[in-house]
Design a protein around this motif. Structure first.
Motif, PDB file in Angstrom:
ATOM      1  N   PHE A  25       0.821  -1.209   0.000  1.00  0.00           N
ATOM      2  CA  PHE A  25       0.000   0.000   0.000  1.00  0.00           C
ATOM      3  C   PHE A  25       0.864   1.273   0.000  1.00  0.00           C
ATOM      4  CE2 PHE A  25      -2.191   3.317   2.577  1.00  0.00           C
ATOM      5  CZ  PHE A  25      -3.163   3.631   1.644  1.00  0.00           C
ATOM      6  N   ASP A  48       0.872  -8.876  -1.300  1.00  0.00           N
ATOM      7  CA  ASP A  48      -0.495  -8.364  -1.157  1.00  0.00           C
ATOM      8  C   ASP A  48      -0.607  -7.013  -1.857  1.00  0.00           C
ATOM      9  OD1 ASP A  48      -3.146  -8.472   0.677  1.00  0.00           O
ATOM     10  OD2 ASP A  48      -2.409  -6.410   0.577  1.00  0.00           O
ATOM     11  N   SER A 140     -12.371  -8.615   3.319  1.00  0.00           N
ATOM     12  CA  SER A 140     -11.498  -7.759   4.114  1.00  0.00           C
ATOM     13  C   SER A 140     -12.370  -6.726   4.808  1.00  0.00           C
ATOM     14  CB  SER A 140     -10.476  -7.081   3.185  1.00  0.00           C
ATOM     15  OG  SER A 140      -9.693  -6.169   3.913  1.00  0.00           O
ATOM     16  N   ASN A 141     -12.007  -6.396   6.014  1.00  0.00           N
ATOM     17  CA  ASN A 141     -12.749  -5.406   6.801  1.00  0.00           C
ATOM     18  C   ASN A 141     -14.177  -5.852   7.097  1.00  0.00           C
ATOM     19  OD1 ASN A 141     -10.686  -3.258   6.983  1.00  0.00           O
ATOM     20  ND2 ASN A 141     -10.872  -3.262   4.740  1.00  0.00           N
ATOM     21  N   GLN A 162      -9.247 -10.235   5.954  1.00  0.00           N
ATOM     22  CA  GLN A 162      -8.062  -9.393   6.193  1.00  0.00           C
ATOM     23  C   GLN A 162      -8.499  -8.140   6.942  1.00  0.00           C
ATOM     24  OE1 GLN A 162      -5.480  -6.629   3.433  1.00  0.00           O
ATOM     25  NE2 GLN A 162      -4.916  -8.728   2.946  1.00  0.00           N
ATOM     26  N   SER A 189      -1.725  -3.588   8.266  1.00  0.00           N
ATOM     27  CA  SER A 189      -1.077  -2.577   9.123  1.00  0.00           C
ATOM     28  C   SER A 189      -0.527  -3.199  10.410  1.00  0.00           C
ATOM     29  CB  SER A 189      -2.039  -1.430   9.439  1.00  0.00           C
ATOM     30  OG  SER A 189      -2.573  -0.873   8.262  1.00  0.00           O
ATOM     31  N   LEU A 191       2.289  -3.237  11.567  1.00  0.00           N
ATOM     32  CA  LEU A 191       3.314  -2.408  12.236  1.00  0.00           C
ATOM     33  C   LEU A 191       2.728  -1.069  12.679  1.00  0.00           C
ATOM     34  CD1 LEU A 191       6.225  -3.120   9.718  1.00  0.00           C
ATOM     35  CD2 LEU A 191       5.822  -4.192  11.946  1.00  0.00           C
ATOM     36  N   ARG A 193       1.472   1.069  11.000  1.00  0.00           N
ATOM     37  CA  ARG A 193       1.982   2.071  10.050  1.00  0.00           C
ATOM     38  C   ARG A 193       3.190   2.815  10.625  1.00  0.00           C
ATOM     39  NH1 ARG A 193      -3.229   3.886   6.366  1.00  0.00           N
ATOM     40  NH2 ARG A 193      -2.925   2.057   5.101  1.00  0.00           N
ATOM     41  N   LYS A 231       4.450  -3.918   5.245  1.00  0.00           N
ATOM     42  CA  LYS A 231       4.910  -3.207   4.035  1.00  0.00           C
ATOM     43  C   LYS A 231       6.153  -2.398   4.367  1.00  0.00           C
ATOM     44  CE  LYS A 231       5.145   0.995   1.918  1.00  0.00           C
ATOM     45  NZ  LYS A 231       5.583   2.294   2.484  1.00  0.00           N
ATOM     46  N   SER A 232       7.112  -2.427   3.473  1.00  0.00           N
ATOM     47  CA  SER A 232       8.232  -1.489   3.553  1.00  0.00           C
ATOM     48  C   SER A 232       8.824  -1.326   2.163  1.00  0.00           C
ATOM     49  CB  SER A 232       9.318  -1.983   4.510  1.00  0.00           C
ATOM     50  OG  SER A 232      10.399  -1.078   4.484  1.00  0.00           O
ATOM     51  N   VAL A 233       9.303  -0.128   1.888  1.00  0.00           N
ATOM     52  CA  VAL A 233      10.056   0.069   0.648  1.00  0.00           C
ATOM     53  C   VAL A 233      11.546   0.243   0.957  1.00  0.00           C
ATOM     54  CG1 VAL A 233       8.116   1.041  -0.642  1.00  0.00           C
ATOM     55  CG2 VAL A 233       9.604   2.575   0.679  1.00  0.00           C
ATOM     56  N   THR A 234      11.923   0.031   2.216  1.00  0.00           N
ATOM     57  CA  THR A 234      13.303   0.259   2.651  1.00  0.00           C
ATOM     58  C   THR A 234      14.018  -1.088   2.751  1.00  0.00           C
ATOM     59  OG1 THR A 234      12.351   2.001   4.030  1.00  0.00           O
ATOM     60  CG2 THR A 234      14.664   1.428   4.431  1.00  0.00           C
ATOM     61  N   ARG A 237      14.677  -2.758   6.112  1.00  0.00           N
ATOM     62  CA  ARG A 237      13.448  -3.104   6.843  1.00  0.00           C
ATOM     63  C   ARG A 237      12.750  -4.307   6.213  1.00  0.00           C
ATOM     64  NH1 ARG A 237      10.769   2.883   7.451  1.00  0.00           N
ATOM     65  NH2 ARG A 237      11.924   3.574   9.297  1.00  0.00           N
ATOM     66  N   ASN A 241      11.914  -7.359   8.561  1.00  0.00           N
ATOM     67  CA  ASN A 241      10.548  -7.840   8.775  1.00  0.00           C
ATOM     68  C   ASN A 241      10.380  -9.312   8.394  1.00  0.00           C
ATOM     69  OD1 ASN A 241      10.016  -5.240   9.543  1.00  0.00           O
ATOM     70  ND2 ASN A 241       8.987  -4.649   7.641  1.00  0.00           N
TER      71      ASN A 241
END
Ligand SMILES: NC(=O)c1ccc[n+]([C@@H]2O[C@H](COP(=O)([O-])OP(=O)(O)OC[C@H]3O[C@@H](n4cnc5c(N)ncnc54)[C@H](OP(=O)(O)O)[C@@H]3O)[C@@H](O)[C@H]2O)c1
Length: 281
Positions: A25, A48, A140-141, A162, A189, A191, A193, A231-234, A237, A241
């Protein structure tokens, strides 16, 4: 049970879902392409995404360029609200498959409940499963009330629900309900966020194990039998994770984390189910 990055759990239709997935996301373009490539290199096999994230094409390109065989991967995407209804949902799944450049999904989820279209949408999900366009379908939700409403209209039990699931939003009743119905709970989420990673109580548990607070939160999900999709783009991380399998939270850690529930949500859009406003989790 000793877990590792490839550990799966069986969904109610026999399909195996990896317990650890990779969230996508709020990242698009080359950023998410690079992140998914990094995640696949790091050993994640479960990704995901969602139509509404606007990144299905880049996620699909990263999957293709990884060279990994399709059957080694588990790919989830989601049906957005505006596409709910029978014909529109069938059209939407084809759009997502085209975007991802895949012949089939592993999991297709109703992203958010749209109550007046739910029966028709779920009929479309049944068709999608029976046509082999997705190996499993889920929601989901969804709250307990909505899952029960769905059960009034269809014998097909969602494979997955989810939802947001952290020690700060420990949805115990929903977890137990889903377990009884053989619906796999999946934590988004996980973490918070990034918002609660400095919590002192988390820091103490993390130090005790020589791990980070992010790893403690993810491990808490896994030890509840909940699939988790950080999720991470780093790059560092992304690796951090996935490094969840060399330690275990003990009973004391688990009960401390379980006691941290505040019923606080990171995600609460205007279209959320009405129970969320009534705090009837
Ligand atoms: N079904 C739904 O309605 C729904 C709703 C929300 C999310 N989701 C799914 O669940 C996935 C995960 O949820 P999320 O993206 O909302 O939030 P999240 O995974 O709880 O947190 C992501 C945030 O935490 C940061 N982060 C990641 N790893 C970290 C680490 N080890 N240490 C410190 N910070 C770290 C990330 O930063 P960087 O990226 O900058 O590293 C990012 O800002 C989503 O990506 C999406 O696939 C589904």
């Amino acid at each position: 049970m000793k877990l590792d990055i490839n550990t799966t759990t069986e969904l109610n239709n026999g399909v195996a879902i990896p317990l650890l997935g990779f969230g996508t996301f709020a990242a698009t373009g080359s950023e998410i392409y690079r992140a998914v490539r990094e995640a696949l290199d790091a050993g994640y096999v479960h990704i995901d995404t969602a139509y509404i994230y606007g990144n299905e094409k880049e996620v699909g390109a990263a999957i293709k360029d990884s060279g990994l065989p399709r059957e080694a991967l588990f790919i989830t995407t989601k049906l957005w609200r505006e596409d709910q209804g029978y014909d529109t949902a069938l059209k939407a799944v084809h759009t997502s498959l085209r975007n991802l450049d895949l012949d089939y999904l592993d999991l297709y989820l109703i992203h958010w409940p749209v109550e007046d279209k739910m029966t028709d949408t779920w009929k479309a999900m049944e068709t999608i499963a029976s046509m082999g366009l997705s190996r499993a379908v889920g929601v989901s939700n969804f709250t307990i009330r909505l899952i029960e409403a769905l059960a009034q209209t269809s014998a097909l039990v969602p494979a997955v629900n989810q939802v947001e699931f952290t020690p700060f939003l420990f949805q115990k009743e929903l977890l137990e309900f889903c377990r009884l119905r053989e619906i796999q709970l999946e934590a988004y989420s996980p973490l918070t966020r990034g918002r609660k990673l400095d919590d002192d109580r988390l820091v103490v548990i993390a130090k005790k194990h020589g791990k980070t607070t992010a790893q403690v939160l993810l491990r808490w999900n896994l030890q509840h039998g909940v699939v988790t999709i950080p999720k991470s783009v780093t790059p560092h991380r992304i690796h951090e994770n996935a490094d969840l399998f060399s330690f275990e939270l003990d009973a004391d850690d688990m009960s401390q984390l379980n006691a941290m529930n505040e019923n606080t949500r990171m995600i609460h859009p205007e279209w959320a189910p009405r129970e969320w406003r009534e705090s009837d989790l």
